[in-house]
Write a protein that holds these residues in place. Structure first.
Motif, short mmCIF file in Angstrom:
data_model
loop_
_atom_site.label_atom_id
_atom_site.label_comp_id
_atom_site.label_asym_id
_atom_site.label_seq_id
_atom_site.Cartn_x
_atom_site.Cartn_y
_atom_site.Cartn_z
N LEU A 187 -11.82 -30.32 12.38
CA LEU A 187 -11.63 -28.92 12.73
C LEU A 187 -10.79 -28.83 14.01
CD1 LEU A 187 -12.81 -26.05 11.85
CD2 LEU A 187 -14.22 -26.28 13.90
N TYR A 188 -9.73 -28.02 13.98
CA TYR A 188 -8.84 -27.96 15.15
C TYR A 188 -8.83 -26.60 15.85
CZ TYR A 188 -7.11 -32.62 14.32
OH TYR A 188 -7.04 -33.98 14.20
N ALA A 189 -9.59 -25.65 15.30
CA ALA A 189 -9.64 -24.34 15.95
C ALA A 189 -10.91 -23.63 15.51
CB ALA A 189 -8.41 -23.52 15.58
N VAL A 190 -11.33 -22.67 16.31
CA VAL A 190 -12.50 -21.87 15.95
C VAL A 190 -12.02 -20.49 15.54
CG1 VAL A 190 -14.64 -20.85 16.80
CG2 VAL A 190 -13.93 -23.12 17.57
N PRO A 191 -12.39 -20.05 14.34
CA PRO A 191 -11.95 -18.71 13.94
C PRO A 191 -12.49 -17.67 14.91
CG PRO A 191 -12.83 -19.92 12.07
CD PRO A 191 -13.14 -20.74 13.28
N TRP A 192 -11.68 -16.69 15.20
CA TRP A 192 -12.09 -15.66 16.16
C TRP A 192 -12.19 -14.33 15.44
CZ3 TRP A 192 -8.81 -13.83 20.95
CH2 TRP A 192 -9.66 -13.19 21.86
N PHE A 193 -11.03 -13.87 14.95
CA PHE A 193 -11.05 -12.64 14.17
C PHE A 193 -10.37 -12.90 12.84
CE2 PHE A 193 -11.02 -11.32 18.62
CZ PHE A 193 -12.30 -10.81 18.64
N CYS A 194 -10.89 -12.27 11.79
CA CYS A 194 -10.40 -12.58 10.46
C CYS A 194 -9.83 -11.35 9.78
CB CYS A 194 -11.54 -13.08 9.58
SG CYS A 194 -12.19 -14.62 10.13
N ASN A 195 -8.94 -11.61 8.87
CA ASN A 195 -8.34 -10.57 8.06
C ASN A 195 -8.25 -11.09 6.65
OD1 ASN A 195 -7.61 -8.40 9.71
ND2 ASN A 195 -5.96 -9.63 10.60
N ALA A 196 -8.35 -10.18 5.69
CA ALA A 196 -7.99 -10.59 4.33
C ALA A 196 -7.31 -9.39 3.69
CB ALA A 196 -9.22 -10.99 3.55
N GLY A 197 -6.36 -9.66 2.82
CA GLY A 197 -5.63 -8.58 2.16
C GLY A 197 -6.58 -7.72 1.33
N LEU A 198 -6.35 -6.42 1.38
CA LEU A 198 -7.21 -5.45 0.68
C LEU A 198 -6.32 -4.43 -0.01
CD1 LEU A 198 -9.48 -4.28 3.60
CD2 LEU A 198 -10.38 -5.18 1.47
N LEU A 199 -6.93 -3.75 -0.97
CA LEU A 199 -6.20 -2.64 -1.59
C LEU A 199 -6.81 -1.32 -1.11
CD1 LEU A 199 -3.90 -2.13 -3.63
CD2 LEU A 199 -5.67 -1.84 -5.37
N PHE A 200 -6.01 -0.55 -0.44
CA PHE A 200 -6.46 0.77 0.03
C PHE A 200 -6.03 1.82 -0.98
CE2 PHE A 200 -6.04 -1.92 3.69
CZ PHE A 200 -7.16 -1.62 4.45
N TYR A 201 -6.84 2.84 -1.13
CA TYR A 201 -6.47 3.89 -2.08
C TYR A 201 -6.83 5.26 -1.53
CZ TYR A 201 -11.43 3.62 -3.35
OH TYR A 201 -12.79 3.61 -3.31
N ARG A 202 -6.22 6.27 -2.13
CA ARG A 202 -6.51 7.64 -1.72
C ARG A 202 -7.75 8.10 -2.47
NH1 ARG A 202 -2.33 10.85 0.10
NH2 ARG A 202 -3.76 12.56 -0.20
N LYS A 203 -8.87 8.05 -1.77
CA LYS A 203 -10.14 8.41 -2.35
C LYS A 203 -10.08 9.82 -2.95
CE LYS A 203 -13.39 8.51 0.64
NZ LYS A 203 -14.21 8.07 1.77
N ASP A 204 -9.50 10.74 -2.19
CA ASP A 204 -9.48 12.14 -2.63
C ASP A 204 -8.78 12.30 -3.97
OD1 ASP A 204 -7.19 11.31 -1.24
OD2 ASP A 204 -6.59 13.38 -0.81
N LEU A 205 -7.61 11.63 -4.11
CA LEU A 205 -6.85 11.80 -5.35
C LEU A 205 -7.55 11.14 -6.53
CD1 LEU A 205 -3.19 11.24 -4.08
CD2 LEU A 205 -4.57 13.32 -4.14
N LEU A 206 -8.09 9.93 -6.28
CA LEU A 206 -8.78 9.22 -7.35
C LEU A 206 -9.98 10.02 -7.85
CD1 LEU A 206 -7.05 6.67 -7.13
CD2 LEU A 206 -9.14 5.33 -7.15
N GLU A 207 -10.71 10.59 -6.89
CA GLU A 207 -11.87 11.39 -7.27
C GLU A 207 -11.47 12.61 -8.09
OE1 GLU A 207 -14.01 12.11 -3.64
OE2 GLU A 207 -14.80 10.05 -3.62
N LYS A 208 -10.41 13.24 -7.64
CA LYS A 208 -9.94 14.44 -8.32
C LYS A 208 -9.59 14.13 -9.78
CE LYS A 208 -7.63 17.25 -5.33
NZ LYS A 208 -6.33 17.55 -4.69
N GLU A 209 -9.05 12.93 -10.00
CA GLU A 209 -8.65 12.57 -11.36
C GLU A 209 -9.78 11.88 -12.12
OE1 GLU A 209 -5.85 13.71 -12.51
OE2 GLU A 209 -5.52 14.52 -10.51
#
Lengths: 429, 294, 276
Positions: free
Chosen positions: A141-163
Motif C-alpha cells: 500500500l502506497y497511499a491512504v485514501p482520503w476522499f473518494c468519488n465514483a461516477g454517478l448518473l444524475f437525473y431530473r427527479k421532477d421530470l421523471l416523476e411527471k412522466e
C-alpha cells in the motif's frame, strides 16, 4: 570620472550583502526552531477544509508545523510538478495529496514510502475496498485514501416523476427515458464528459465495465479491442450521433460544461461525480431540489462507477516520515473525515457513513456509498498516464466519427502493446 | 593605430559577450542537449529503466506514428491559411487606410490592442464567444436567422480549426496592417503618377507598382508570421486542447514531454520541429530572397 | 463628386466594420465580467447586462491569488525589460559603431534565436533550470525572456545607434574617453528614445508570454497573469465571469500603454522591416 562608478559598486555590494544575510537569516531561523515543519502539497482548496484540519492538527501537535504548498487545480499540472520534483529526489515534499491514478506510477519509480508498516491490513480494511486497491502496487500500500468519488448518473427527479418513469438501470432504460424527456421538454437527453482528456476515459470505462469488458484481463492480455469493448464504444458513439441524445458540443465538455448544462436545466441526465449533488443547491442553479441520482447504467456487465480518490502519500525523500504519518493518520481519521464530510466531501472510511451525525446531516451519502462500494479503479499500472493518453485520443476519434469504434480500439490495443514492449514490462502490470 | 583597432575590437567583444552568453546558455545549449537526449530513452517516471542509448528509435517511433503526421499536417494547414488570410486582409486594409482622414490615431491605437494583449487572454475571450450555449456568435447568427439552433463551434472537426484561425487572424491582422502601412508610406507618389500617365488601371498599378515595391516588406512579414504561426501553442491549448484535428506540433511536443514524461521522444520531436523551422527560413531567405539583415 | 461621396461612404463602412470586429470581443468580455452568475448563462445572452454586478472583480482577488499573479508578471516583465535593454544596448553599440570581426556571424546567430520554436527548447531548458535550482523563481522566466527579446532589442537599438553621427564618438575618443565610456556617457543617453520604444515592446512581450511561464513555474504563488487566467477554471467549475473580469484587469494597463505610446510602438514594430 572614475568616482562616478561608486553608485553601481555600492549597489552590487549591497546586493551581495543582502543575499548573504538572507541566507544566514534563514539558517538562524531553522536552528532556533524546535519544531519540525512538514510540507503538505495539494491542489487549491476553496472550501477551507484543509485549513481547518491543519489548524486542529497543529493545536494537538505543537511540535509539528504544516506548510501548505498550493499546486494548480488541474490534475495534469499537479502530476507534472510531482514527477519533476520527485525525479530530482526533492526532499522538500513530505505529505502528498495524490490522485488515485498516480501511486502505482510513483511507487514503481521508488518515490513513495510503503505504508503497510504504519497501517496494518486490519486497519486497511476499514477503507473503501476499491480505493485501497487503486493505490496498491505489487502488493504494497502506497497511499491512504482520503476522499473518494465514483461516477454517478444524475437525473431530473421532477421530470421523471411527471412522466411516471423510474430512474434508469440499464442502457436501454437510459435511451428510452432520455429520448422521451428530450422530445417532450426540448432539452438535451444526456450530458457527460466527452472532451479529449482524462474525464473521457473515466466515462468510457463505465460503459466498458457495464458491458462486461475491461482494458486488461487477469492473465495480462489486452482486452480493449474485444467485441464487448467495441460494443460499448459503439453505444457511446450512438448516444451522440445516432440517437442524438446529447448536447451537440458534448465532445468538448469537461466537468464544468456538463455541470452547467445540467444545473441550468438544459439536460435531463448527467453523468458526473458526487460534488454535483451538493452544488446543485447553489445560488445559480436552476434545478435545486430537483436532482436525483442512481448508480451508473449497465448492459451485459455490472454497474460500476469509475473511482476517483484523493489519497495521502509520503515522499520517500521526506526527512520526517514518522511525523508525516502522524499527519496522515490525523487527516484520514474518523473525526477529521466527519468534519470534512459535513462540508461536502465524500469520505473514504466506511465507518463515517454510519456515523449518526452524517446520517442526519447528509442522508444522500447512502447512495454514494453504494456506488463507491461497486466502484472500480482505472487500470492499476505505472504506465496508466500513458495508457490514458492513448485511450483519450482513440476514444475521442471514435465519438467524433473520425474512425469507427472498432478501428479506434484496435489502434488503442496496438499502441498499448507497443508501450509495454518499449518499456519491456509484462502487459497489464 | 593598430593598438587602437585591437582595443576597439576588444571592447566590442566584451560588449557582445553578455548577449552571446545568454543565447548560448538559454537557446543553443538546450537545442544541442535536445539533440543529444533524442538518442536516449529518458522517462522521468521510470527511473528504474535507466537512460539507455536507443539510437534512432525515438525518431523511428515519431515517423511511424500517424499522430505526428496529423500534427504536421494540422500545423501546416493552420500556418498556410492563417498567414495567407492575414496578408490579404492586411494588405487590403492597409491600402484602404493609406490616406489622411480624421481618426487615424484612434484607428492605430485600436488595432494595436489585439496585438498587445496576451494570446491566452484573447483565446479565453474567443472560447467564450464560441461557447455552444451562451456564446454570442451562435446567438447573433440565430438572431439574423442564419442558424436555426446553436452550433458546437469548438466541438466539430469542420469548425474547430476555423475558430483557431479566426482568433489568430483577429490578433495578427492589425499587426500586418501596421507593417504594410509603414511600407506603403515609403512609396513615393511619383511612381503612381507616372503609372497614371501611362493610363494604368488601379489593378495594374497595384500589380506593377505597389506589389514590387512592397515585396521586401511582405517577404519579411511573411517569414516572421510563418515562423510564428508554425509554433502556435496558446490558442490551441485554450480553445481545443488539440482535439478535433487541431493538434499542432507544439501541442504534441508538450503533451509527449510533460504529460507522458517521455523526455527522449519529446526531445526528438523538438529536433524535428527545429528542422522544419530551418527549412522554412531557408526557403524564405535563400529561395525567395527575404532580406532579414541590413 | 458623387463617386467621391460614394467612395467615402464605402471607406467609412469598411473601416467601421473592421473596427467593430476588432473591438467587439473586448466589449463582450467587459459585459460578461459585470454580469451576475445567473445572467451569464442566460440564453440567448443579453448584449447589455440587466444589472451591473461587480462581484467578479472582488472574487478574482479573494478566491485566487490574482494580486500575486499581477505582481509576478510586473516583476518578471520589468526585470526582463531592464536586462534586455542593458545586454541589448551593449551589443547594439558594438555592432553599430565598432569595427571587429565576426559581426555577421553574431547578427545571424541573434536572428536565428527569433526563429527558435520555444517548445523545442522548453524540455531541455526545463532540465537545465531544474539543475540550477531555478524552477519556481523569477530567474526561470527572466533569463529565457531576455534571450528571446534579444533579437528585437538588438535590431531596434542597432538602428538607433547607427543614426548617431560617428563624429560624436571620434570627438569623445580624442578627449580621452575609452570606448566603453564613450558608449556609456555620450551615446547611450542619446538613444533614450530608442531604449524607451524597445523597452515597451519587450515589456509587452514578457507580460504576455505563456508557454515558458506555464512550464517553468509549477507553484501557484509563482504564476504569472496569463498562466493564472488560463488555470482559473477549477476542477469542477468554469468561472466565466471571473475569467472575464481578470481579462479586463490585465487588458487595462496594456490599453493605457498602447494609447499613450502608440506612435513609438508602431515605430518600434516597423523599424526592422521598413528601411528609411
Amino acid at each position: 570620472m572614475k568616482k562616478k562608478r561608486t553608485p553601481g559598486f555600492v549597489f552590487i555590494v549591497l546586493l551581495v550583502l543582502g543575499t548573504l544575510s538572507g541566507i544566514r537569516g534563514e539558517k538562524l531561523l531553522a536552528s532556533s526552531a524546535r519544531h519540525i515543519t512538514l510540507t503538505f502539497s495539494a491542489g487549491h482548496d476553496p472550501s477551507g477544509i484543509h485549513e481547518a484540519l491543519i489548524r486542529r492538527f497543529e493545536e494537538t501537535h505543537p511540535d509539528i508545523k504544516i506548510r501548505v504548498l498550493e499546486l494548480p487545480n488541474s490534475t495534469d499540472g499537479q502530476h507534472e510538478r510531482y514527477v519533476t520534483a520527485l525525479a530530482a529526489e526533492d526532499s522538500s515534499l513530505d505529505v502528498i495529496a495524490a490522485d488515485i491514478i498516480w501511486p502505482p506510477e510513483f511507487a514503481s519509480a521508488g518515490w513513495l514510502l510503503p505504508l503497510d508498516p504504519f497501517l496494518p491490513p486490519s486497519e486497511q480494511k476499514k477503507f473503501i475496498d476499491g480505493a485501497t486497491q487503486g493505490v496498491r502496487y505489487k502488493g504494497k500500500l502506497y497511499a491512504v485514501p482520503w476522499f473518494c468519488n465514483a461516477g454517478l448518473l444524475f437525473y431530473r427527479k421532477d421530470l421523471l416523476e411527471k412522466e411516471g418513469l423510474s430512474p434508469p438501470r440499464t442502457w436501454d432504460d437510459l435511451l428510452k427515458a432520455a429520448g422521451l424527456l428530450q422530445r417532450k421538454y426540448k432539452i438535451d437527453g444526456l450530458v457527460f464528459q466527452a472532451a479529449r482528456y482524462e474525464g473521457l476515459v473515466c466515462d468510457f470505462l463505465e460503459y466498458l465495465w457495464g458491458n462486461g469488458g475491461d482494458v486488461f484481463d487477469k492473465d495480462g492480455n489486452i482486452t480493449i479491442d474485444r467485441p464487448e469493448a467495441i460494443e460499448a464504444l459503439q453505444f457511446l458513439t450512438d448516444l451522440i450521433h445516432k440517437h442524438r441524445l446529447t448536447a451537440r458540443a458534448v465532445t468538448s465538455y469537461q466537468e464544468q460544461e456538463s455541470f452547467i448544462a445540467f444545473t441550468q436545466g438544459h439536460a435531463a441526465f448527467l453523468r458526473s461525480w458526487p460534488y454535483v449533488y451538493m452544488l446543485s443547491f447553489g445560488k445559480d442553479s436552476r434545478v435545486a431540489g430537483k436532482v436525483g441520482m442512481v448508480p451508473m447504467v449497465y448492459n451485459k456487465g455490472k454497474s460500476a462507477g469509475t473511482l476517483g480518490a484523493w489519497n495521502l502519500a509520503i515522499s520517500r525523500f521526506s526527512k520526517h516520515p514518522k511525523e508525516s504519518w502522524e499527519f496522515i493518520r490525523f487527516l484520514s481519521s474518523h473525526e477529521s473525515q466527519v468534519l470534512a464530510t459535513l462540508k461536502g466531501r465524500t469520505p473514504s472510511l466506511k465507518s463515517v457513513y454510519g456515523d449518526p451525525r452524517i446520517k442526519k446531516e447528509a442522508p444522500y451519502l447512502s447512495v454514494f456509498y453504494r456506488t463507491l462500494a461497486a466502484g472500480k479503479p482505472r487500470p492499476v499500472t505505472p504506465l496508466y498516464p500513458k495508457i490514458s493518453i492513448i485511450l483519450q485520443i482513440q476514444v475521442h476519434r471514435a465519438i467524433t466519427r473520425e474512425i469507427s469504434p472498432e478501428a479506434a480500439l484496435k489502434e488503442a490495443a496496438r499502441k498499448i502493446r507497443n508501450l509495454y514492449n518499449k518499456y519491456k514490462l509484462p502487459v497489464g502490470t | 593605430m593598430d593598438k587602437e583597432a585591437t582595443r576597439e575590437a576588444k571592447t566590442a567583444y566584451l560588449l557582445v559577450a553578455p548577449s552571446l552568453i545568454v543565447i548560448g546558455v538559454i537557446a543553443l545549449f538546450p537545442i544541442l542537449r535536445s539533440l543529444w537526449m533524442s538518442f536516449y530513452a529518458i522517462d522521468l517516471t521510470l527511473p528504474q529503466l535507466g537512460r539507455p542509448f536507443v539510437g534512432l528509435a525515438n525518431y523511428l517511433e515519431i515517423f511511424t506514428d500517424s499522430r505526428f503526421w496529423a500534427a504536421l499536417w494540422n500545423t501546416t494547414y493552420f500556418t498556410v491559411i492563417s498567414v495567407t488570410l492575414e496578408l490579404v486582409l492586411g494588405l487590403a486594409i492597409a491600402m484602404l487606410v493609406n490616406r489622411p482622414f480624421a481618426g487615424r490615431g484612434l484607428l492605430r491605437a485600436s488595432v494595436l490592442i489585439p496585438w498587445a494583449i496576451p494570446t491566452v487572454v484573447s483565446a479565453q475571450m474567443w472560447r467564450w464567444i464560441f461557447n455552444d450555449k451562451a456564446g454570442i456568435l451562435g446567438s447573433l447568427l440565430q438572431n439574423f436567422k442564419i442558424l436555426s439552433e446553436p452550433y458546437p463551434w469548438l466541438a466539430s472537426v469542420e469548425t474547430a480549426r476555423l475558430c483557431i484561425i479566426a482568433a489568430d487572424v483577429w490578433k495578427t491582422t492589425p499587426f500586418m496592417v501596421l507593417l504594410l502601412l509603414a511600407g506603403l508610406q515609403t512609396i513615393s507618389p511619383e511612381y503612381y503618377e507616372a503609372a497614371m500617365v501611362d493610363g494604368a488601371t488601379p489593378f495594374r498599378r497595384f500589380l506593377h507598382v505597389t506589389l514590387p515595391l512592397l515585396k521586401p516588406i511582405i517577404l519579411v512579414a511573411l517569414l516572421f508570421r510563418t515562423l510564428d504561426a508554425f509554433r502556435i501553442f496558446d490558442l490551441v491549448y485554450v480553445l481545443t486542447g488539440g482535439a478535433f484535428k487541431t493538434e499542432t506540433l507544439s501541442v504534441l511536443t508538450s503533451d509527449v514531454t510533460f504529460k507522458c514524461s517521455d523526455y527522449g521522444q519529446g526531445s526528438a520531436l523538438a529536433v524535428v520541429m527545429f528542422c522544419c523551422i530551418m527549412v522554412i527560413s531557408f526557403i524564405f531567405i535563400k529561395v525567395l530572397g527575404a532580406k532579414v539583415e541590413e | 463628386m458623387k463617386s467621391n461621396r460614394l467612395e467615402k461612404a464605402v471607406f467609412f463602412t469598411v473601416l467601421s466594420l473592421f473596427l467593430l470586429v476588432i473591438l467587439f470581443p473586448f466589449y463582450w468580455q467587459f459585459v460578461t465580467s459585470i454580469k451576475s452568475d445567473e445572467e451569464i448563462w442566460k440564453i440567448p445572452p443579453s448584449l447589455f447586462p440587466q444589472v451591473t454586478y461587480w462581484d467578479n472583480y472582488v472574487r478574482i482577488f479573494k478566491l485566487h491569488n490574482f494580486a500575486r499573479y499581477l505582481w509576478n508578471s510586473a516583476m518578471v516583465a520589468s526585470l526582463t525589460t531592464i536586462f534586455s535593454l542593458i545586454v541589448g544596448a551593449f551589443s547594439a553599440y558594438a555592432l553599430a559603431k565598432l569595427k571587429f570581426r565576426g559581426k555577421h556571424l553574431i547578427l545571424s546567430l541573434v536572428l536565428s534565436v527569433s526563429m527558435f520554436p520555444p517548445i523545442a527548447i522548453a524540455p531541455s531548458l526545463f532540465m537545465t533550470l531544474k539543475q540550477m535550482h531555478m524552477i519556481n523563481t523569477y530567474w526561470a522566466l527572466i533569463l529565457p525572456y531576455t534571450t528571446f527579446a534579444l533579437p528585437l532589442a538588438l535590431w531596434n537599438l542597432t538602428a538607433f545607434f547607427r543614426q548617431l553621427p560617428n563624429e560624436l564618438q571620434e570627438a569623445a575618443r580624442v578627449d580621452g574617453c575609452s570606448f566603453f565610456q564613450t558608449f556609456w556617457k555620450i551615446l547611450l543617453p542619446l538613444t533614450a528614445p530608442g531604449l524607451f520604444t524597445t523597452g515597451i515592446l519587450v515589456f509587452i512581450a514578457a507580460w504576455n508570454e505563456f508557454l515558458f511561464a506555464l512550464t517553468f513555474t509549477t507553484e501557484d504563488r509563482m504564476r504569472t497573469v496569463p498562466v493564472g487566467i488560463a488555470l482559473f477554471p477549477g476542477e469542477y467549475t468554469a468561472p466565466w465571469g471571473q475569467i472575464a473580469a481578470a481579462s479586463v484587469v490585465v487588458t487595462i494597463p496594456l490599453v493605457l500603454l498602447v494609447l499613450a505610446f502608440q506612435r513609438r510602438i508602431v515605430a518600434g514594430l516597423t523599424a526592422g522591416a521598413v528601411k528609411g
